[in-house]
Design a protein around this motif. Structure first.
Motif, PDB file in Angstrom:
ATOM      1  N   GLY A 130       0.862  -1.173   0.000  1.00 48.98           N
ATOM      2  CA  GLY A 130       0.000   0.000   0.000  1.00 48.98           C
ATOM      3  C   GLY A 130       0.896   1.220   0.000  1.00 48.98           C
ATOM      4  N   THR A 131       0.431   2.315  -0.576  1.00 47.66           N
ATOM      5  CA  THR A 131       1.278   3.511  -0.608  1.00 47.66           C
ATOM      6  C   THR A 131       1.100   4.369   0.637  1.00 47.66           C
ATOM      7  OG1 THR A 131      -0.374   4.614  -1.983  1.00 47.66           O
ATOM      8  CG2 THR A 131       1.510   3.630  -3.120  1.00 47.66           C
ATOM      9  N   ALA A 132      -0.080   4.394   1.227  1.00 52.44           N
ATOM     10  CA  ALA A 132      -0.281   5.149   2.467  1.00 52.44           C
ATOM     11  C   ALA A 132       0.296   4.376   3.651  1.00 52.44           C
ATOM     12  CB  ALA A 132      -1.762   5.428   2.689  1.00 52.44           C
ATOM     13  N   ARG A 144       4.476  13.209  -2.391  1.00 49.79           N
ATOM     14  CA  ARG A 144       4.540  12.875  -3.822  1.00 49.79           C
ATOM     15  C   ARG A 144       4.618  11.360  -4.009  1.00 49.79           C
ATOM     16  NH1 ARG A 144       9.316  16.553  -4.785  1.00 49.79           N
ATOM     17  NH2 ARG A 144      10.075  14.710  -5.863  1.00 49.79           N
ATOM     18  N   PRO A 145       3.904  10.835  -5.000  1.00 49.78           N
ATOM     19  CA  PRO A 145       3.861   9.375  -5.211  1.00 49.78           C
ATOM     20  C   PRO A 145       5.233   8.739  -5.387  1.00 49.78           C
ATOM     21  CG  PRO A 145       2.252  10.483  -6.608  1.00 49.78           C
ATOM     22  CD  PRO A 145       3.057  11.556  -5.954  1.00 49.78           C
ATOM     23  N   GLU A 146       6.129   9.394  -6.111  1.00 49.51           N
ATOM     24  CA  GLU A 146       7.444   8.794  -6.337  1.00 49.51           C
ATOM     25  C   GLU A 146       8.240   8.671  -5.040  1.00 49.51           C
ATOM     26  OE1 GLU A 146       8.067  13.230  -7.375  1.00 49.51           O
ATOM     27  OE2 GLU A 146       6.445  11.752  -7.499  1.00 49.51           O
ATOM     28  N   LEU A 147       7.996   9.583  -4.092  1.00 48.76           N
ATOM     29  CA  LEU A 147       8.685   9.500  -2.800  1.00 48.76           C
ATOM     30  C   LEU A 147       8.108   8.382  -1.940  1.00 48.76           C
ATOM     31  CD1 LEU A 147       9.105  13.293  -1.994  1.00 48.76           C
ATOM     32  CD2 LEU A 147      10.755  11.714  -3.027  1.00 48.76           C
ATOM     33  N   ARG A 148       6.801   8.178  -2.035  1.00 48.06           N
ATOM     34  CA  ARG A 148       6.163   7.065  -1.317  1.00 48.06           C
ATOM     35  C   ARG A 148       6.734   5.736  -1.808  1.00 48.06           C
ATOM     36  NH1 ARG A 148      -0.304   7.997  -1.293  1.00 48.06           N
ATOM     37  NH2 ARG A 148      -0.383   9.254   0.578  1.00 48.06           N
ATOM     38  N   LEU A 163      -4.775   0.856  -8.233  1.00 48.29           N
ATOM     39  CA  LEU A 163      -3.598   1.330  -8.945  1.00 48.29           C
ATOM     40  C   LEU A 163      -2.467   1.645  -7.964  1.00 48.29           C
ATOM     41  CD1 LEU A 163      -2.216   2.283 -11.565  1.00 48.29           C
ATOM     42  CD2 LEU A 163      -3.229   4.527 -11.145  1.00 48.29           C
ATOM     43  N   PHE A 164      -2.777   2.336  -6.868  1.00 49.47           N
ATOM     44  CA  PHE A 164      -1.754   2.679  -5.881  1.00 49.47           C
ATOM     45  C   PHE A 164      -1.172   1.428  -5.226  1.00 49.47           C
ATOM     46  CE2 PHE A 164      -4.128   6.879  -5.395  1.00 49.47           C
ATOM     47  CZ  PHE A 164      -3.266   7.541  -6.267  1.00 49.47           C
ATOM     48  N   VAL A 165      -2.032   0.456  -4.909  1.00 44.06           N
ATOM     49  CA  VAL A 165      -1.551  -0.795  -4.316  1.00 44.06           C
ATOM     50  C   VAL A 165      -0.649  -1.525  -5.317  1.00 44.06           C
ATOM     51  CG1 VAL A 165      -2.233  -3.067  -3.445  1.00 44.06           C
ATOM     52  CG2 VAL A 165      -3.473  -1.031  -2.703  1.00 44.06           C
ATOM     53  N   GLY A 166      -1.035  -1.508  -6.584  1.00 48.41           N
ATOM     54  CA  GLY A 166      -0.216  -2.131  -7.623  1.00 48.41           C
ATOM     55  C   GLY A 166       1.153  -1.478  -7.739  1.00 48.41           C
ATOM     56  N   GLN A 167       1.196  -0.170  -7.595  1.00 49.01           N
ATOM     57  CA  GLN A 167       2.479   0.531  -7.642  1.00 49.01           C
ATOM     58  C   GLN A 167       3.355   0.127  -6.453  1.00 49.01           C
ATOM     59  OE1 GLN A 167       1.105   4.581  -7.768  1.00 49.01           O
ATOM     60  NE2 GLN A 167       1.205   4.666 -10.005  1.00 49.01           N
ATOM     61  N   ALA A 168       2.753   0.017  -5.289  1.00 47.09           N
ATOM     62  CA  ALA A 168       3.506  -0.399  -4.098  1.00 47.09           C
ATOM     63  C   ALA A 168       4.034  -1.823  -4.271  1.00 47.09           C
ATOM     64  CB  ALA A 168       2.626  -0.288  -2.858  1.00 47.09           C
ATOM     65  N   THR A 183      -0.566  -3.010  13.861  1.00 48.10           N
ATOM     66  CA  THR A 183      -1.504  -2.597  12.811  1.00 48.10           C
ATOM     67  C   THR A 183      -1.948  -3.809  12.005  1.00 48.10           C
ATOM     68  OG1 THR A 183       0.167  -2.258  11.074  1.00 48.10           O
ATOM     69  CG2 THR A 183      -0.261  -0.384  12.562  1.00 48.10           C
ATOM     70  N   SER A 184      -3.064  -3.650  11.310  1.00 45.39           N
ATOM     71  CA  SER A 184      -3.532  -4.728  10.430  1.00 45.39           C
ATOM     72  C   SER A 184      -2.547  -4.947   9.283  1.00 45.39           C
ATOM     73  CB  SER A 184      -4.924  -4.414   9.885  1.00 45.39           C
ATOM     74  OG  SER A 184      -4.899  -3.265   9.071  1.00 45.39           O
ATOM     75  N   HIS A 185      -1.808  -3.908   8.903  1.00 45.90           N
ATOM     76  CA  HIS A 185      -0.827  -4.044   7.821  1.00 45.90           C
ATOM     77  C   HIS A 185       0.329  -4.956   8.256  1.00 45.90           C
ATOM     78  CE1 HIS A 185      -3.018  -0.919   5.780  1.00 45.90           C
ATOM     79  NE2 HIS A 185      -2.890  -0.136   6.845  1.00 45.90           N
ATOM     80  N   GLU A 186       0.769  -4.804   9.495  1.00 38.88           N
ATOM     81  CA  GLU A 186       1.815  -5.691  10.014  1.00 38.88           C
ATOM     82  C   GLU A 186       1.298  -7.120  10.134  1.00 38.88           C
ATOM     83  OE1 GLU A 186       3.774  -4.247  13.591  1.00 38.88           O
ATOM     84  OE2 GLU A 186       3.457  -2.187  12.901  1.00 38.88           O
TER      85      GLU A 186
END
Length: 162
Positions: free
Chosen positions: A9-11, A40-44, A79-84, A138-141
Motif C-alpha cells: 500500500g502507498t499510504a 509525492r507518489p514517487e517519494l512514497r 492502482l496505488f496498491v499495484g504501484q507499491a 496494525t492490520s498491515h503488520e
C-alpha cells in the motif's frame, strides 16, 4: 527458511519477517512504512523500495512473499496498491531474492483455515502461530506476517506452482 512478507500500500505498507526452522516459526521483525496523503507518489514508492532493500540486506531472507492486490470498487486504490507491489517486487529482484504472490483468500486460508476470515481473526492467528505477546500493532503488520507465514508453510512443490 526466512521469508519477508509484504502487505502493499502507498499510504501504509506493512512488512514482516518470519523464520521457519526446526519445525518452529517465529517472527524476526515487523513494521509499517507510512506516508501522508500530500507526499509525492514517487517519494512514497521510493520509501517502500528502500525499505525492502534495507530489510533484505539486514535479514537475508530466502524469499519475499507479497499479497496480491484486491480490486474493489475504487480503481485508484487498486492502482496505488499495484504501484507499491511493483516497488517491492523490483527491490527484491534487484537483490536477487525470489518473489511469490499470494491472493488474500489463500493467505487467510493458510493462517486461519478460512479464506474469508476477518482482519481481527488474522491478527489473532498470527499472534498464536508466532507466539507473540501481543497482536501486531496494525492490520498491515498482521497481514504482512500472515503472507510470510503462508509462504513458509506452503510445501515447496506448491510454491513452484504459484
Amino acid at each position: 527458511m526466512k521469508v519477508l512478507g509484504i502487505d502493499p500500500g502507498t499510504a501504509a505498507c506493512g512488512y514482516g519477517i518470519v523464520d521457519d526452522s526446526d519445525g518452529r516459526i517465529r517472527a524476526l521483525a515487523q513494521g509499517c512504512w507510512t506516508s501522508g496523503a500530500r507526499e509525492r507518489p514517487e517519494l512514497r514508492l521510493r520509501r517502500i523500495f528502500d525499505g525492502v532493500v534495507m530489510l533484505i540486506a539486514e535479514h537475508g531472507p530466502d524469499a519475499v512473499a507479497v499479497e496480491e492486490s484486491f480490486v474493489g470498487r475504487d480503481a485508484r486504490i487498486a492502482l496505488f496498491v499495484g504501484q507499491a507491489r511493483g516497488a517491492a517486487l523490483v527491490a527484491a529482484a534487484t537483490a536477487g531474492v525470489a518473489c511469490t504472490e499470494y491472493a488474500p483468500a489463500r493467505v487467510k486460508q493458510a493462517v486461519c483455515g478460512y479464506g474469508r476470515a476477518e482482519k481481527g481473526q488474522v491478527a489473532r492467528m498470527v499472534r498464536m502461530l508466532l507466539s507473540l505477546e501481543d497482536e501486531p500493532s496494525t492490520s498491515h503488520e498482521a497481514d504482512a506476517l500472515a503472507v510470510a507465514i503462508c509462504h513458509a508453510m506452503t510445501p515447496p512443490l506448491a510454491r513452484m506452482a504459484s
